[in-house]
Design a protein around this motif. Structure first.
Motif, PDB file in Angstrom:
ATOM      1  N   TRP A 274     -17.099   1.086  33.165  1.00  0.00           N
ATOM      2  CA  TRP A 274     -15.877   1.887  33.156  1.00  0.00           C
ATOM      3  C   TRP A 274     -15.440   2.144  31.711  1.00  0.00           C
ATOM      4  CZ3 TRP A 274     -13.101   4.158  37.079  1.00  0.00           C
ATOM      5  CH2 TRP A 274     -13.478   3.823  38.385  1.00  0.00           C
ATOM      6  N   ARG A 276     -12.493   3.122  29.331  1.00  0.00           N
ATOM      7  CA  ARG A 276     -11.032   3.134  29.346  1.00  0.00           C
ATOM      8  C   ARG A 276     -10.517   3.508  27.959  1.00  0.00           C
ATOM      9  NH1 ARG A 276     -12.209  -1.490  32.840  1.00  0.00           N
ATOM     10  NH2 ARG A 276     -11.437  -0.996  34.941  1.00  0.00           N
ATOM     11  N   GLU A 282      -4.777   2.707  31.894  1.00  0.00           N
ATOM     12  CA  GLU A 282      -6.050   3.133  32.456  1.00  0.00           C
ATOM     13  C   GLU A 282      -6.077   4.610  32.815  1.00  0.00           C
ATOM     14  OE1 GLU A 282      -6.810   0.425  35.653  1.00  0.00           O
ATOM     15  OE2 GLU A 282      -7.456  -1.171  34.297  1.00  0.00           O
ATOM     16  N   GLN A 285      -9.499   6.875  33.111  1.00  0.00           N
ATOM     17  CA  GLN A 285     -10.711   6.054  33.030  1.00  0.00           C
ATOM     18  C   GLN A 285     -11.856   6.692  33.819  1.00  0.00           C
ATOM     19  OE1 GLN A 285     -10.314   2.231  34.979  1.00  0.00           O
ATOM     20  NE2 GLN A 285      -8.702   2.994  36.300  1.00  0.00           N
ATOM     21  N   ASP A 287     -15.790   6.149  35.540  1.00  0.00           N
ATOM     22  CA  ASP A 287     -16.823   5.234  36.032  1.00  0.00           C
ATOM     23  C   ASP A 287     -18.192   5.808  35.641  1.00  0.00           C
ATOM     24  OD1 ASP A 287     -18.531   3.557  37.360  1.00  0.00           O
ATOM     25  OD2 ASP A 287     -17.707   3.906  39.372  1.00  0.00           O
TER      26      ASP A 287
END
Length: 337
Positions: A274, A276, A282, A285, A287
């Protein structure tokens, strides 16, 4: 260079903190609270060495990242860590590569890490008193202080420079050692960094102990030796000073008393992929691991990261305006430090 209220254009975001693993061989009070179960990332969900190399070569470096710090958890427990160091150090675009470690395994690995291309290292050393140290790191058996101290000495002998020592100051626990810790900078090129205690995943301890401002610490040191502006700078937010005549420096990271969100030049990549933009926020953010394993082209991932870079000044601004004074459920080991 001009800027808007978000300081756009003032700070180039070129520094990526890379968590290699969220596990640790310590359980420090300020990182993993006693009695709480930590939901660790499964082995198969960690970014592989090949995936990390792909993301760096095809996503992060092309959008301007040139400075990298390896963190954890404890990065030295990650299998293949020396090869990871070698891979990143040998990218021609890499301008700086460093690592943050608790040094428990460092004595046996320092030379290999140095040979692989690592030159800068930050070591957590929250106390010079073995009993206090073991209290902080959650030791229940044999004292770990001597092995950590041996790791520090070995790293210094191998040639890591600058060698930085990180001290999280906890009122009533290690704040009585400020002068002794500062004195480590007198005769060696060691750079001691005092870090204000933050409320991240440690609500009970923080609410009980509170925190001490960097200015309070600086005043103690001024009264003993005096302080001048330091000459060694890093990639981080520390305000650097020096005891007159000392070989090393003293840094103060003041995220509680002197918010530095507007100076932030970094993003964080977690061990499970992830990305950030902020330690405490967050927003936005991404993935990257799931996307990469799903076959999303790295060109698309570059566009997503570029967009997050574009948004980061606004995220920094909003975080600064709100103030970093809340409490947070994730622990430092899960965030990547």
């Amino acid at each position: 260079m001009g800027s808007d209220r978000y300081n756009r254009g003032m700070n180039q975001v070129d520094y990526l903190r890379i968590s290699l693993v969220d596990r640790c061989n310590f359980r420090c009070q300020y990182c993993m609270p006693e009695g709480e179960e930590i939901a660790y990332v499964l082995q198969q969900d960690l970014l592989t060495q090949a995936e990390l190399a792909t993301l760096l070569q095809e996503v992060f470096i092309p959008v301007g990242f040139t400075r990298f710090r390896l963190t954890g958890g404890e990065p030295l427990i990650r299998p293949g860590v020396v090869e990871i160091v070698k891979t990143i150090a040998h990218f021609p675009q890499t301008q700086d590569l460093s690592m943050t470690t608790n040094a428990f395994l460092l004595a046996g690995m320092a030379q290999d890490l140095y040979n692989a291309g690592l030159r800068r290292i930050n070591i957590s050393l929250d106390s010079l008193e073995p009993e206090t140290f073991d209290q902080i790191v959650g030791n229940r058996g044999r004292s770990r202080w001597q092995q950590v101290w041996n790791g520090i000495q070995t790293a210094y002998q191998v040639g890591f420079s600058p060698l930085k020592l990180n001290v999280v100051v906890i009122p009533g626990v290690n704040d009585h050692e400020i002068l002794e810790l500062a004195a480590l900078s007198l005769d060696r090129e060691w750079h001691v960094r005092f870090i204000e205690f933050m409320p991240i995943g440690n609500d009970a301890l923080f609410n009980h102990s509170g925190w001490i401002s960097s200015e309070t610490l600086r005043q103690q040191i001024r009264e003993r030796w005096g302080l001048t502006e330091g000459q060694v700078k890093g990639n981080g937010p520390a305000d650097v000073f020096q005891i007159p005549g000392a070989k090393g420096t003293l840094g103060f990271i003041s995220q509680m008393s002197e918010c530095f969100c507007d100076r932030c030049n970094r993003m964080r990549l977690s061990a499970d992929g992830w990305l950030r933009p902020c330690l405490l926020n967050e927003t936005g953010q991404i993935d990257l691991r799931t996307a990469l394993r799903s076959g999303v082209p790295t060109s698309d991932l570059r566009e997503q990261v570029s967009e997050l870079l574009r948004l980061k000044p606004e995220i920094n601004y909003k975080q600064r305006e709100s103030g970093a004074t809340g409490t947070y459920s994730r622990t430092m080991s899960q965030i990547g430090g």
